[in-house]
Design an enzyme around this catalytic site. Sequence first.
Site, mmCIF file in Angstrom:
data_model
loop_
_atom_site.group_PDB
_atom_site.id
_atom_site.type_symbol
_atom_site.label_atom_id
_atom_site.label_comp_id
_atom_site.label_asym_id
_atom_site.label_seq_id
_atom_site.Cartn_x
_atom_site.Cartn_y
_atom_site.Cartn_z
ATOM 1 N N LYS A 1 -2.540 -17.064 -1.179
ATOM 2 C CA LYS A 1 -3.911 -17.320 -1.630
ATOM 3 C C LYS A 1 -4.365 -16.265 -2.635
ATOM 4 O O LYS A 1 -4.974 -16.588 -3.658
ATOM 5 C CB LYS A 1 -4.860 -17.361 -0.420
ATOM 6 C CG LYS A 1 -6.289 -17.769 -0.766
ATOM 7 C CD LYS A 1 -6.989 -18.411 0.420
ATOM 8 C CE LYS A 1 -7.347 -17.423 1.500
ATOM 9 N NZ LYS A 1 -8.685 -16.831 1.320
ATOM 10 N N ARG B 1 -5.653 -15.168 -8.493
ATOM 11 C CA ARG B 1 -5.473 -14.303 -9.656
ATOM 12 C C ARG B 1 -4.715 -15.018 -10.774
ATOM 13 O O ARG B 1 -5.006 -14.804 -11.962
ATOM 14 C CB ARG B 1 -4.773 -13.015 -9.230
ATOM 15 C CG ARG B 1 -5.694 -12.095 -8.416
ATOM 16 C CD ARG B 1 -4.904 -11.082 -7.586
ATOM 17 N NE ARG B 1 -5.776 -10.128 -6.915
ATOM 18 C CZ ARG B 1 -6.443 -10.359 -5.767
ATOM 19 N NH1 ARG B 1 -6.334 -11.556 -5.190
ATOM 20 N NH2 ARG B 1 -7.193 -9.422 -5.222
ATOM 21 N N ARG C 1 -22.313 -13.420 4.172
ATOM 22 C CA ARG C 1 -21.476 -12.256 3.905
ATOM 23 C C ARG C 1 -22.121 -11.348 2.865
ATOM 24 O O ARG C 1 -22.675 -11.810 1.862
ATOM 25 C CB ARG C 1 -20.079 -12.691 3.451
ATOM 26 C CG ARG C 1 -19.365 -13.528 4.498
ATOM 27 C CD ARG C 1 -18.031 -14.052 4.009
ATOM 28 N NE ARG C 1 -17.082 -12.976 3.807
ATOM 29 C CZ ARG C 1 -15.818 -13.187 3.393
ATOM 30 N NH1 ARG C 1 -15.404 -14.408 3.127
ATOM 31 N NH2 ARG C 1 -14.990 -12.164 3.239
ATOM 32 N N SER D 1 -10.839 -1.850 -0.254
ATOM 33 C CA SER D 1 -11.060 -3.290 -0.372
ATOM 34 C C SER D 1 -10.382 -3.788 -1.632
ATOM 35 O O SER D 1 -10.758 -3.396 -2.742
ATOM 36 C CB SER D 1 -12.547 -3.627 -0.411
ATOM 37 O OG SER D 1 -12.745 -4.982 -0.797
ATOM 38 N N GLN E 1 -10.603 -6.759 -2.818
ATOM 39 C CA GLN E 1 -11.519 -7.605 -3.569
ATOM 40 C C GLN E 1 -12.426 -6.782 -4.470
ATOM 41 O O GLN E 1 -12.631 -7.119 -5.646
ATOM 42 C CB GLN E 1 -12.354 -8.450 -2.606
ATOM 43 C CG GLN E 1 -11.583 -9.552 -1.908
ATOM 44 C CD GLN E 1 -12.474 -10.397 -1.014
ATOM 45 O OE1 GLN E 1 -13.677 -10.172 -0.923
ATOM 46 N NE2 GLN E 1 -11.889 -11.373 -0.348
ATOM 47 N N ASP F 1 -6.127 -9.408 7.190
ATOM 48 C CA ASP F 1 -6.331 -10.818 7.526
ATOM 49 C C ASP F 1 -5.473 -11.277 8.699
ATOM 50 O O ASP F 1 -5.719 -12.345 9.264
ATOM 51 C CB ASP F 1 -6.038 -11.703 6.316
ATOM 52 C CG ASP F 1 -7.128 -11.611 5.258
ATOM 53 O OD1 ASP F 1 -8.283 -11.329 5.626
ATOM 54 O OD2 ASP F 1 -6.824 -11.819 4.075
ATOM 55 N N LYS G 1 -16.023 -10.455 7.527
ATOM 56 C CA LYS G 1 -15.189 -11.520 6.967
ATOM 57 C C LYS G 1 -15.941 -12.851 7.113
ATOM 58 O O LYS G 1 -17.166 -12.877 7.233
ATOM 59 C CB LYS G 1 -13.833 -11.534 7.678
ATOM 60 C CG LYS G 1 -12.927 -10.370 7.301
ATOM 61 C CD LYS G 1 -12.381 -10.558 5.910
ATOM 62 C CE LYS G 1 -11.336 -9.543 5.533
ATOM 63 N NZ LYS G 1 -10.766 -9.806 4.186
ATOM 64 N N ARG H 1 -9.107 -18.466 9.955
ATOM 65 C CA ARG H 1 -8.117 -17.669 10.675
ATOM 66 C C ARG H 1 -8.421 -17.613 12.183
ATOM 67 O O ARG H 1 -7.508 -17.530 13.003
ATOM 68 C CB ARG H 1 -8.021 -16.273 10.067
ATOM 69 C CG ARG H 1 -7.639 -16.332 8.586
ATOM 70 C CD ARG H 1 -7.037 -15.062 8.062
ATOM 71 N NE ARG H 1 -6.992 -15.084 6.605
ATOM 72 C CZ ARG H 1 -6.069 -15.708 5.881
ATOM 73 N NH1 ARG H 1 -5.095 -16.367 6.487
ATOM 74 N NH2 ARG H 1 -6.104 -15.672 4.560
#
Length: 450
Positions: free
Chosen positions: A25, A30, A132, A177, A179, A329, A356, A405
């Site tokens: 993912k 990207r 979030r 992080s 992200q 994750d 998350k 998840r």
Amino acid sequence: MNAPQPLSLRAEGPLSGTVTVPGDKSISHRALMFGALAVGETVVDGLLEGEDVLSTAAALRAMGAEIVREDAGAGGEAGRWRIWGVGVGGLLQPATALDMGNSGTSTRLLMGLIASHPITATFTGDASLSSRPMARVTVPLGLMGASFTTAPGGRLPLTMTGRCPAVPLRYVLPVASAQVKSAVLLAGLNAPGRTTVVEPEATRDHSERMLRAFGAEVRVEDAPEGRAITVTGEAELRPQVIVVPGDISSAAFPIVAALIVPGSRVTIGGVGVNPTRDGLLRVLAMMGADVTLGQQREVGGEPVADITIAAGALTGIEVPPEIAASMIDEFPVLFVAAAFAQGTTVMRGLSELRVKESDRIAVMAAGLTACGVRVEELPDGLIVHGNGGDMVAGGATVAARLDHRIAMSFAVLGLRARAAVTVDDARPVATSFPGFVDLMTVLGAVQSPV
């Protein structure tokens, strides 16, 4: 609004077979974004066609990139994707709000792209994504000149206006992080000069690897505060041919399933084993798991291997906190594996799990407890008291809280439960692993009517 889709799996014997999991993912997101910033045609094979990645594709189309999926072959394999990019700095003003669905990765990375473009965009999402926090991204991007209007608490819906030229900066991440790191680096692509992100612990490095492949100038070096990644702005990206390896975060579920169901032996082909992502494999090895890597090779600049798992005894350990960033994750399904270990498994340094798709520590603790597993919730982690490999009681309906998840983790737990474990709604699984139930059925799991 579609009705919830409950899910319950059970194992009537060992799991066995050779399978592949969907494309990674993180790499899929990207590949689309960098292809959209290159001039010319980028070709991507093995792209994850889950809802999160499709949200990224739709947003990039709305900002001027042409993205086309060729039909899959007769065998049903993943289709080939072609992207005609607009060049760094060439994104266009979207005509409508960008609906991110459930995808935090899409939201945060696209905010980075837009931050150094002279355009305004509004981000919306589902209830889970809208809960979030986004401040961890808006703060550094604000320092680069972008401006934001958010819902209370710095949440979605969010409207941002980028700045061109953006202000390059050196930013030390308060918390590791991938992200946030990637968002700042993406903003830096269209900022004059050098933009540097310093991370206290190494996180997944797909952005750095792929940016180099597309022709950006990227430097990685040690710094007093940690690992410093620098991108030189006003870059010109060259189109590429990308092959996306299997996602280790998706492979984690059949890996743990094979470990806990007696007699199982499963091989998962072509999985990415990037050293910034392989923490689960290292932790399972510490616990005594029979996991081997075969046919190790490099595909598109990423290390790949076939992973073979055989069921066996696990031993509880104290997981080193510094490993968390390389498997953040995968912790929900590691909690499940720990439930079947001999002794206690202690996991700390997991504060990131609280923000998350759900509060994964609290939700997993509640669900495990309902299924008869003894746990102790910590502010930044979980202690799981294993049962030595016996079956858990089960018999609960677990709330997945719109978290893919969580849903898959409890589906795996149900394979070794005396009474059925039912996930209240498995629809979110489509965000990352649309073929999860089919794959588990191929390996021998049985879907119970609910």
